[in-house]
Design an enzyme around this catalytic site. Structure first.
Site, PDB file in Angstrom:
ATOM      1  N   TYR A  95       0.822  -1.217   0.000  1.00  0.00           N
ATOM      2  CA  TYR A  95       0.000   0.000   0.000  1.00  0.00           C
ATOM      3  C   TYR A  95       0.855   1.267   0.000  1.00  0.00           C
ATOM      4  O   TYR A  95       0.448   2.292  -0.536  1.00  0.00           O
ATOM      5  CB  TYR A  95      -0.888   0.047   1.256  1.00  0.00           C
ATOM      6  CG  TYR A  95      -2.243  -0.589   1.096  1.00  0.00           C
ATOM      7  CD1 TYR A  95      -2.366  -1.951   0.860  1.00  0.00           C
ATOM      8  CD2 TYR A  95      -3.406   0.172   1.206  1.00  0.00           C
ATOM      9  CE1 TYR A  95      -3.613  -2.536   0.744  1.00  0.00           C
ATOM     10  CE2 TYR A  95      -4.658  -0.408   1.087  1.00  0.00           C
ATOM     11  CZ  TYR A  95      -4.755  -1.766   0.860  1.00  0.00           C
ATOM     12  OH  TYR A  95      -5.980  -2.338   0.745  1.00  0.00           O
ATOM     13  N   LYS A 121       2.879 -15.235   2.885  1.00  0.00           N
ATOM     14  CA  LYS A 121       3.114 -16.017   1.659  1.00  0.00           C
ATOM     15  C   LYS A 121       4.612 -16.317   1.604  1.00  0.00           C
ATOM     16  O   LYS A 121       5.317 -15.994   0.644  1.00  0.00           O
ATOM     17  CB  LYS A 121       2.615 -15.208   0.448  1.00  0.00           C
ATOM     18  CG  LYS A 121       2.596 -15.942  -0.864  1.00  0.00           C
ATOM     19  CD  LYS A 121       1.533 -17.007  -0.973  1.00  0.00           C
ATOM     20  CE  LYS A 121       1.721 -17.799  -2.265  1.00  0.00           C
ATOM     21  NZ  LYS A 121       0.851 -18.988  -2.353  1.00  0.00           N
ATOM     22  N   ASP A 141      -3.184 -18.156   0.788  1.00  0.00           N
ATOM     23  CA  ASP A 141      -4.153 -18.862  -0.065  1.00  0.00           C
ATOM     24  C   ASP A 141      -4.879 -19.935   0.750  1.00  0.00           C
ATOM     25  O   ASP A 141      -6.106 -20.086   0.666  1.00  0.00           O
ATOM     26  CB  ASP A 141      -3.482 -19.452  -1.317  1.00  0.00           C
ATOM     27  CG  ASP A 141      -2.193 -20.208  -1.024  1.00  0.00           C
ATOM     28  OD1 ASP A 141      -1.688 -20.147   0.119  1.00  0.00           O
ATOM     29  OD2 ASP A 141      -1.678 -20.875  -1.947  1.00  0.00           O
ATOM     30  N   ASP A 181      -6.615  -6.770   4.117  1.00  0.00           N
ATOM     31  CA  ASP A 181      -7.710  -6.104   3.402  1.00  0.00           C
ATOM     32  C   ASP A 181      -8.629  -7.164   2.787  1.00  0.00           C
ATOM     33  O   ASP A 181      -9.851  -7.116   2.939  1.00  0.00           O
ATOM     34  CB  ASP A 181      -7.122  -5.205   2.308  1.00  0.00           C
ATOM     35  CG  ASP A 181      -8.207  -4.507   1.507  1.00  0.00           C
ATOM     36  OD1 ASP A 181      -9.164  -4.003   2.118  1.00  0.00           O
ATOM     37  OD2 ASP A 181      -8.105  -4.471   0.265  1.00  0.00           O
ATOM     38  N   ASP A 203     -12.578  -8.678   4.310  1.00  0.00           N
ATOM     39  CA  ASP A 203     -13.834  -8.657   3.533  1.00  0.00           C
ATOM     40  C   ASP A 203     -14.404 -10.068   3.433  1.00  0.00           C
ATOM     41  O   ASP A 203     -15.610 -10.279   3.547  1.00  0.00           O
ATOM     42  CB  ASP A 203     -13.604  -8.120   2.111  1.00  0.00           C
ATOM     43  CG  ASP A 203     -13.909  -6.634   1.995  1.00  0.00           C
ATOM     44  OD1 ASP A 203     -13.738  -5.917   2.999  1.00  0.00           O
ATOM     45  OD2 ASP A 203     -14.316  -6.182   0.902  1.00  0.00           O
TER      46      ASP A 203
END
Ligand code: IPM
Ligand code: MG
Length: 360
Positions: free
Chosen positions: A142, A192, A224, A248, A252
């Site tokens: 970001y 990751k 994942d 983020d 959601d």
């Protein structure tokens, strides 16, 4: 009488409608516990751009810095979609997070027993889910540099940099372990690390910090797999710690366990005193002015303010219980109503929650 000054940043779209109800609830809490809340409204997002040609004016930031806590609605509207990226409403959100050093974003995903039927997942999978996602909020891809779009090898080339300093990982890890200590003492760090160097540093650093918290069980998961596990068996999680972009996306995803984005609050904390509270949903400009948007996420965000900024745990619990009681009594805004059910407006939902808050 204690007085708290709250910077009120309603923002765009339905931001004002939802913060109005949270203000009502905070005033009711104030009456109950003899606390005065002063609200100082300022512009942020598209509405600030209209007035000042910037989505995050200095005056807003100054007022936020001088306040005891910030309550934010939401920013963004389609009518600003064609603005240059530096003045888009979303920039204000990233800007205020960075300027106030709000590096620790707490996003609880709780499935209320009254609403398990709302979830798109099977009731036996989601019921009893109570996850706290801790998202690092001021670093990662970001904010990383270099970034941009340029011309290279005869074509356009776009790039961002996913990066973390060890110190940034350490401080968010400390927050996560402390939150886990106060809950069920299980922390799952998501990265990751099988592919990304930045994630290898993340994993090593979190493991190092874990030595200070022997009572917390630390596990690691690739992002994942975490995305899959959140749907497959959400109850396995207590606290999830992750970086900005993974957080983020996963937050959601986790919101759907509870059935509506309109239910989920958040707190963004710094290492100082100042913190900001906002619903995790957006500004929903299509619902603006209709008095139908769900104010519960913002009301619960105000509840988190009481707990994390002012140590008013009892008042926080009162708000959560009032929300649950209102849902239990069968009141629903349109986003959480089953077909055929009667619905209440945004303002009615705020009033119903205040009634229950004062009667318990
Ligand atoms: C969120 C939002 C923001 C983010 C956007 C609006 C910049 O999606 O708070 O999760 O990406 O952080
Ligand atoms: Mg998001």
């Amino acid at each position: 009488m204690t007085t708290y000054n709250i910077a009120l940043l309603a923002g765009d779209g339905t931001g004002k409608e939802v913060t109005d109800e949270a203000v009502k609830v905070l005033k009711a809490v104030g009456n109950k516990y003899s606390i005065t809340f002063n609200f100082e409204p300022s512009l942020i997002g598209g509405c600030a751009y209209d007035e000042y040609k910037t989505p995050l004016p200095d005056i807003t930031l100054d007022r936020a810095k001088k306040s005891d806590a910030v309550l934010l609605g939401a920013v963004g509207d389609w009518k600003y979609d064609s603005l240059p990226p530096e003045v888009r409403p979303e920039k204000a959100l990233l800007g205020i997070r960075k300027a106030l050093n709000l590096f620790a974003n707490l996003r609880p995903a709780t499935v209320y027993p009254e609403l398990t039927e709302l979830s798109p997942l099977k009731e036996n999978v989601v019921s009893g889910t109570d996850i706290m996602i801790i998202r690092e909020l001021t670093g990662d891809v970001y904010f990383g540099t270099p970034k941009g779009i340029e011309f290279k090898n005869n074509e356009k080339y776009g790039y961002n940099n996913m990066c973390y300093f060890e110190s940034e990982i350490k401080r968010i890890a400390h927050v996560a372990f402390k939150v886990a200590q106060a809950r069920n003492k299980k922390l799952c760090s998501v990265d990751k690390a099988n592919v990304l160097d930045v994630s290898r540093l993340w994993r090593e650093t979190v493991a190092d910090i874990s030595k200070n918290y022997p009572d917390v069980e630390l596990t690691n998961m690739y992002v994942d797999n975490a995305a899959m596990q959140i749907i497959r068996n959400p109850k396995q999680f207590d606290v999830i710690l992750t970086g900005n972009i993974f957080g983020d996306i996963l937050s959601d995803e986790a919101s759907m366990l509870s059935g509506s984005l309109g239910l989920l609050p958040s707190a963004s904390l710094s290492d100082g005193k100042l913190a900001m509270y906002e619903p995790i949903h957006g500004s929903a400009p299509d619902l603006k002015g209709k008095n139908i948007v769900n104010p519960i996420a913002t009301i619960l965000s105000a509840g988190m303010m009481l707990k994390y900024s002012f140590n008013l745990d009892k008042a926080h619990d009162d708000i959560v219980n009032a929300v649950r009681k209102t849902l239990k009594d069968g009141y629903r805004t349109q986003d959480i109503a089953q077909t055929g059910m009667e619905t209440v407006s945004t303002q009615q939902m705020g009033n119903l929650i205040c009634d229950r808050l004062l009667s318990n």
